[in-house]
Structure formats: C-alpha cells, structure tokens
Design an enzyme around this catalytic site. Structure first.
Site, PDB file in Angstrom:
ATOM      1  N   ARG A  92       1.075 -15.266   1.216  1.00 21.99           N
ATOM      2  CA  ARG A  92       0.158 -15.504   2.041  1.00 21.99           C
ATOM      3  C   ARG A  92      -0.734 -16.130   2.574  1.00 21.99           C
ATOM      4  O   ARG A  92      -1.570 -15.229   1.106  1.00 21.99           O
ATOM      5  CB  ARG A  92       0.407 -13.444   2.970  1.00 21.99           C
ATOM      6  N   ASP A 152      10.622   4.550   5.453  1.00 22.50           N
ATOM      7  CA  ASP A 152      10.647   2.774   6.174  1.00 22.50           C
ATOM      8  C   ASP A 152      11.546   2.689   7.317  1.00 22.50           C
ATOM      9  O   ASP A 152      12.998   3.271   7.178  1.00 22.50           O
ATOM     10  CB  ASP A 152      11.250   1.391   5.441  1.00 22.50           C
ATOM     11  N   PHE A 199      -8.164   0.785  -1.274  1.00 20.94           N
ATOM     12  CA  PHE A 199      -8.589  -1.149  -2.302  1.00 20.94           C
ATOM     13  C   PHE A 199      -8.262  -1.476  -3.006  1.00 20.94           C
ATOM     14  O   PHE A 199      -8.845  -2.885  -3.858  1.00 20.94           O
ATOM     15  CB  PHE A 199     -10.278  -0.786  -2.524  1.00 20.94           C
ATOM     16  N   LEU A 200      -6.600  -1.801  -2.991  1.00 16.18           N
ATOM     17  CA  LEU A 200      -5.787  -1.707  -4.534  1.00 16.18           C
ATOM     18  C   LEU A 200      -5.788  -3.696  -4.516  1.00 16.18           C
ATOM     19  O   LEU A 200      -5.721  -4.087  -3.410  1.00 16.18           O
ATOM     20  CB  LEU A 200      -4.386  -1.226  -4.463  1.00 16.18           C
ATOM     21  N   ARG A 201      -5.806  -4.151  -5.286  1.00 11.44           N
ATOM     22  CA  ARG A 201      -5.627  -5.323  -5.097  1.00 11.44           C
ATOM     23  C   ARG A 201      -4.104  -5.309  -6.095  1.00 11.44           C
ATOM     24  O   ARG A 201      -3.549  -4.876  -6.354  1.00 11.44           O
ATOM     25  CB  ARG A 201      -6.331  -6.483  -6.160  1.00 11.44           C
ATOM     26  N   VAL A 218       0.749  -1.260  -0.274  1.00 15.08           N
ATOM     27  CA  VAL A 218      -0.067  -0.072  -0.177  1.00 15.08           C
ATOM     28  C   VAL A 218       0.440   1.466  -0.386  1.00 15.08           C
ATOM     29  O   VAL A 218       1.015   2.489  -1.042  1.00 15.08           O
ATOM     30  CB  VAL A 218      -1.142   0.512   0.990  1.00 15.08           C
ATOM     31  N   CYS A 260      -5.210  -9.622   2.826  1.00 15.84           N
ATOM     32  CA  CYS A 260      -6.590  -9.306   3.189  1.00 15.84           C
ATOM     33  C   CYS A 260      -7.087 -10.134   4.288  1.00 15.84           C
ATOM     34  O   CYS A 260      -7.316 -10.004   4.760  1.00 15.84           O
ATOM     35  CB  CYS A 260      -6.490  -8.325   2.383  1.00 15.84           C
ATOM     36  N   GLY A 314      -6.804 -16.834  -0.049  1.00 20.73           N
ATOM     37  CA  GLY A 314      -5.840 -16.587   0.720  1.00 20.73           C
ATOM     38  C   GLY A 314      -5.690 -15.210   0.640  1.00 20.73           C
ATOM     39  O   GLY A 314      -6.150 -13.581   0.551  1.00 20.73           O
TER      40      GLY A 314
HETATM   41  C1  UDX Z   1      -8.263  -7.953  -1.917  1.00 19.71           C
HETATM   42  C2  UDX Z   1      -8.859  -6.935  -2.005  1.00 19.71           C
HETATM   43  O1  UDX Z   1      -9.754  -7.357  -3.226  1.00 19.71           O
HETATM   44  C3  UDX Z   1      -8.942  -5.659  -1.992  1.00 19.71           C
HETATM   45  O2  UDX Z   1      -9.447  -4.728  -2.312  1.00 19.71           O
HETATM   46  C4  UDX Z   1      -7.891  -5.454  -1.079  1.00 19.71           C
HETATM   47  O3  UDX Z   1      -7.300  -3.785  -0.916  1.00 19.71           O
HETATM   48  C5  UDX Z   1      -7.290  -5.847  -0.685  1.00 19.71           C
HETATM   49  O4  UDX Z   1      -7.726  -7.726  -0.953  1.00 19.71           O
HETATM   50  P1  UDX Z   1      -6.248  -9.305  -2.992  1.00 19.71           P
HETATM   51  O5  UDX Z   1      -5.450  -9.812  -1.475  1.00 19.71           O
HETATM   52  O6  UDX Z   1      -4.643  -8.597  -4.054  1.00 19.71           O
HETATM   53  O7  UDX Z   1      -7.197  -8.490  -2.644  1.00 19.71           O
HETATM   54  O8  UDX Z   1      -7.010 -10.516  -3.763  1.00 19.71           O
HETATM   55  P2  UDX Z   1      -8.134 -10.888  -5.010  1.00 19.71           P
HETATM   56  O9  UDX Z   1      -7.618 -10.422  -5.679  1.00 19.71           O
HETATM   57  O10 UDX Z   1      -9.210  -9.884  -3.672  1.00 19.71           O
HETATM   58  O11 UDX Z   1      -8.048 -12.385  -4.263  1.00 19.71           O
HETATM   59  C6  UDX Z   1      -7.877 -12.443  -3.310  1.00 19.71           C
HETATM   60  C7  UDX Z   1      -8.568 -14.077  -2.358  1.00 19.71           C
HETATM   61  O12 UDX Z   1     -10.111 -14.865  -3.198  1.00 19.71           O
HETATM   62  C8  UDX Z   1      -7.414 -15.236  -4.125  1.00 19.71           C
HETATM   63  O13 UDX Z   1      -6.728 -15.971  -3.210  1.00 19.71           O
HETATM   64  C9  UDX Z   1      -8.372 -15.255  -4.769  1.00 19.71           C
HETATM   65  O14 UDX Z   1      -7.729 -16.447  -5.628  1.00 19.71           O
HETATM   66  C10 UDX Z   1      -9.798 -15.212  -4.289  1.00 19.71           C
HETATM   67  N1  UDX Z   1     -11.138 -15.274  -4.620  1.00 19.71           N
HETATM   68  C11 UDX Z   1     -11.305 -15.055  -5.654  1.00 19.71           C
HETATM   69  C12 UDX Z   1     -11.936 -16.524  -5.246  1.00 19.71           C
HETATM   70  O15 UDX Z   1     -11.521 -18.012  -4.678  1.00 19.71           O
HETATM   71  N2  UDX Z   1     -12.770 -16.745  -5.698  1.00 19.71           N
HETATM   72  C13 UDX Z   1     -12.774 -15.081  -6.941  1.00 19.71           C
HETATM   73  O16 UDX Z   1     -14.572 -15.654  -7.440  1.00 19.71           O
HETATM   74  C14 UDX Z   1     -12.338 -14.575  -6.355  1.00 19.71           C
END
Ligand code: UDX
Length: 440
Positions: A327, A30, A152-154, A11, A260, A257
């Site tokens: 993670r 940092d 909310f970034l991914r 972030v 977040c 996983g």
């Molecule tokens: C997430 C949120 O999307 C983001 O808005 C927040 O700021 C941080 O957490 P991120 O952890 O980068 O982002 O991953 P994301 O792309 O959301 O996927 C999370 C997990 O859900 C992955 O393990 C993915 O494989 C799983 N997933 C996602 C599913 O199992 N099914 C789905 O339909 C969508």
C-alpha cells in the site's frame, strides 16, 4: 477477561492474539467468512512474523476463536475493541462507515454494561460519534462507556510492538472505564497515560504526522546536501546525537509509504482545516514525499540520457522490509513513472511480487537480484531487505549492461560501490568523503 475484537486486519488480529496470549478469552470478529475460517484453522490472513505460531497456540488452548457474529460476541463480553478499517475517501478524509456499522451492531446487542474501545485510527470527535450511534441503536438503556486506545504497532514487528509498546494511551471520560482497560494492559508493565477521549484521539495522529514530518524534513535536507556537496547521512547522524532530536526516522531516501503515514497525514490535514487552522505544514510533508520517486526517476533519466528503450531493475517492492504490504509503496510510483517514460522494468522482492503482479503484469518479475541485474542499464534499490545488504556486487556489475546503481535507501557505502566500478547515486550523498573517512 472476556474480550471481543471487531476487525481482523493488522491491528485487530494482532491485538486479539496478544490479549489471548496474556490469558484472556478473545472473540475475533470479521464480516469476511473466508478470513474467519482461516483464523479458526490457525492461518493468519496477514503476513506477520510470529503471528501464526501465537495464533495456533491460543487456538489449541481455546482462548481465541473467530466469528462473523458481532452481536453474539458483544452479548458474551464486557470489553469490545473496534479495530475496523478507516480507508481514505477521494478527499483524503477517513471513511468511518465501518466504525459506524460496528457501533450500530454493538448498540443493538447491548445487554448489560460494556466498554467499547476504539483502536481504529479515527479523527478527533469519533468517540462521541460512536457514543451517539450506540445510544440510537440500543434497545434497552444499558450503560456503556467509550474509550479511545490508539495503536502504535508497526508492520513487520507487530507482535513485539504490541507486547512492548513505548506507551499505552487510554482516553476515557470516567475512571471506571479507564481502570478496566488499565487492568487489561497491566501485565505488559509499560507506561500508561490516561487522558480524555479527544486527547487520546489526537495523540495518534500527532505522533504519526510527526514521524512523517521527520522523514520529509531529512529528505528536504538531502536535496540541499546534493546541491552543496554535503552528505545527508552524516548530517542526520550528527543531528541524531542531540538527544532532543534522536536518530530514528532520519533516513533520507525514497520517502514514506504504507497504510498509515500517507493516509494519516492527509486525514490530520482535513481535521485542522475543519477547525479553521492552516494546513500548509501538512501539505508540505506530503508534497516533499510525493516528489521523491519523481526525483529518483529524473536522476536515472539524466544518467542514462533518456529512458525510452532502457531497462531499469528494481530491488524491493514492499513499502518497507519484512512485509508483503504494497500500500502506497514507493515502488508502485517508480514503476508507473518508468513505464510511462518507455523503460522496461524488471523487479524482484522476496515476498511482495504476487501483490504487484496483478497491478503491473508488464513488469518482468525475477527470481533474485542477479536476474534483475541481467542486461539492466540501471538498478534502483527501493526496499532495504536484509538479503540486499550483502549481494555479490561483482556478479551484479558483470551482469548489467551498464553498472549504474541508484540507492533509494542509502543502504550501501558509496566509496565501496564506486571502487567496485559502479556509478553510484545515494539520496543526498553528493559528497565523496572517502578521504576524510580514512582519517577517522
Ligand atoms: C507506522 C508507525 O511507525 C506506527 O507507529 C503506526 O502505528 C503505523 O504507521 P508502519 O506503517 O508499519 O508504521 O511503517 P514504519 O516502519 O513506521 O515506516 C513507514 C515508512 O517510512 C516506510 O515506507 C519507511 O521506508 C519510511 N521511512 C521510515 C523512511 O523513509 N525513513 C525513515 O527514517 C523511517
């Protein structure tokens, strides 16, 4: 604007680099001098598409620099973002130690009006806590405001998400602070919501928990589909056309996983308990998710008639594609369960293998999917990397001891895989609807 960003994780670094790219002067802070050196050399300590290039450009144009000195950075800037980690403690509650430390340091360095913007994911009430800590530590009674601006970034699309957020949430207790942050985000031309501090803090957890709920919900439906001869992919597709539901986050499989969702659902559960509310809903989201890898290993065990002495290959280790982050990755859980059951585990991931290797030296790491398939009794698709979409499946099948394909992300067409001679298992896809499909 002159900005300091405390914390250079996903972030913090992405936020700092994007703000610099929008023309601001940014100090990334940092406590780790190794990270600071790397950033100053244009090498991002995290793997994120496009980040290195954007960092280098802004270093060259002298809009960004990294430092270990938060006090100095605070004195020179007006807006200070707190983006430090909030790792879970043993109980699942977030550890706010680094937020507290950053607040105390900022307090000590206060030399004029400042806005302290919290971007770390923190429980409701943390904004007030930061305010109290700064008050306790400031040497002179300079004014300041605390703002909550959840992120909310991914991972994997962090730059894109930061430049094109669906919404920007600004939680503040007065218009002066809110307007300054509105000004900072104005160039993005995205919808902005101005709320009070508590509302902004809850928006972040409520959003992530809802997305996790969607995933656990469709996985629960997948279990029912499996027992009744239905196909969860079609169920989800039809559900998604209802605009109130939408298609996103309805992919059944091995579950969620990452850094977040598991942590945020846990933390939110603790918050509702602190306010004497019922945690059952949140417990269920996690229980359903935790059962996914166990269920997958069961399916493999049933098919192979036991796992002792069998070889199981894993395609993908990262918690999702386009990241080396492991993670809470489902692969780690699968590896643990398979090894416990006496199986030999082979694996390949385009970028995450060096991260898993120290944790599991007993796994056989391979150079590609074909090497994983060699003499394997079963293959499990764990992470839907693009390169796994168009494999040469004849080559895979011929390399395997037994052609058993377990699709943990419902990436493949069951009909096609069965025609190719595989025993194919997709999550929640008991039905073989090939005949109907041919009609459409
Ligand atoms: C997430 C949120 O999307 C983001 O808005 C927040 O700021 C941080 O957490 P991120 O952890 O980068 O982002 O991953 P994301 O792309 O959301 O996927 C999370 C997990 O859900 C992955 O393990 C993915 O494989 C799983 N997933 C996602 C599913 O199992 N099914 C789905 O339909 C969508």
């Amino acid at each position: 604007m002159k900005i300091a960003v405390a914390g250079t994780g996903y972030v913090g670094l992405v936020t700092g680099v994007v703000f610099a790219d929008l023309g601001n002067e940014v100090a990334c802070v940092d406590i780790d001098p190794v990270k600071v050196d790397a950033i100053n050399k244009g090498q991002s300590p995290i793997y994120e598409p496009g980040l290195d290039e954007m960092l280098q450009r802004n270093l060259e144009e002298e809009r960004i620099r990294a430092t270990t000195d938060l006090e100095g950075a605070t004195r020179e800037t007006e807006v200070i973002f707190i983006c430090v980690g909030t790792p879970p403690t043993d109980t699942g509650e977030p550890d706010l130690r680094y937020v507290d430390e950053a607040a105390a340091t900022i307090g000590r360095a206060l030399n004029g009006y400042k806005i302290i913007v919290n971007k770390s994911t923190v429980p409701v009430g943390t904004g007030d806590r930061v305010r109290r800590i700064i008050e306790q530590h400031r040497a002179e009674p300079h004014e300041f405001d605390v703002v909550s601006n959840p992120e909310f970034l991914r991972e994997g699309s962090a730059i894109h998400d930061t430049l094109n957020p669906d919404r920007i949430v600004i939680g503040a207790d007065n218009a002066r602070a809110a307007m300054k942050i509105v000004e900072l985000y104005a160039p993005l031309e995205r919808p902005m919501l101005i709320t009070n501090l508590a509302t902004a803090e809850i928006i972040k957890y409520a959003s992530n928990t809802f997305l996790a709920l969607k995933i656990s919900y469709i996985n629960a439906i997948a279990d029912l589909c499996e027992r009744t001869g239905a196909d969860v992919v079609q169920v989800a597709k039809a559900m998604g056309y209802d605009q109130r539901i939408g298609h996103a986050f309805l992919q059944a499989g091995l579950g969620f996983g990452g850094s977040c969702f598991p942590k945020d659902v846990q933390a939110f559960m603790h918050t509702v308990q602190r306010y004497q509310l019922d945690p059952t809903l949140y417990q269920q989201i996690l229980a359903i998710n935790n059962a996914r890898p166990v269920q997958m290993v069961e399916r493999v065990r049933e098919r192979l008639g036991g796992l002792e002495g069998r070889t199981v290959g894993l395609l993908g280790l990262a918690f999702k594609p386009n990241t080396d982050d492991i993670r809470e990755a489902r692969a780690l859980e699968l590896i643990k369960l398979l090894l416990q059951a006496g199986a030999t585990v082979k694996a390949y991931d385009p970028v995450a293998m060096p991260r898993v290797q120290p944790l599991h030296p007993e796994v056989v790491y391979c150079r590609n999917a074909y090497e994983v398939a060699e003499n394997a009794d079963a293959l499990v698709l764990v992470t839907e990397w693009n390169e796994f979409r168009q494999l040469n499946f004849e080559r895979i099948r011929n390399a395997m001891r037994q052609p058993n394909l377990f699709d943990g992300r419902n990436l493949y067409d069951p009909q096609r895989m069965r025609k190719l001679g595989f025993y194919y298992y997709g999550v929640g896809r008991a039905a073989d609807n090939g005949e109907f499909k041919a009609m459409l």
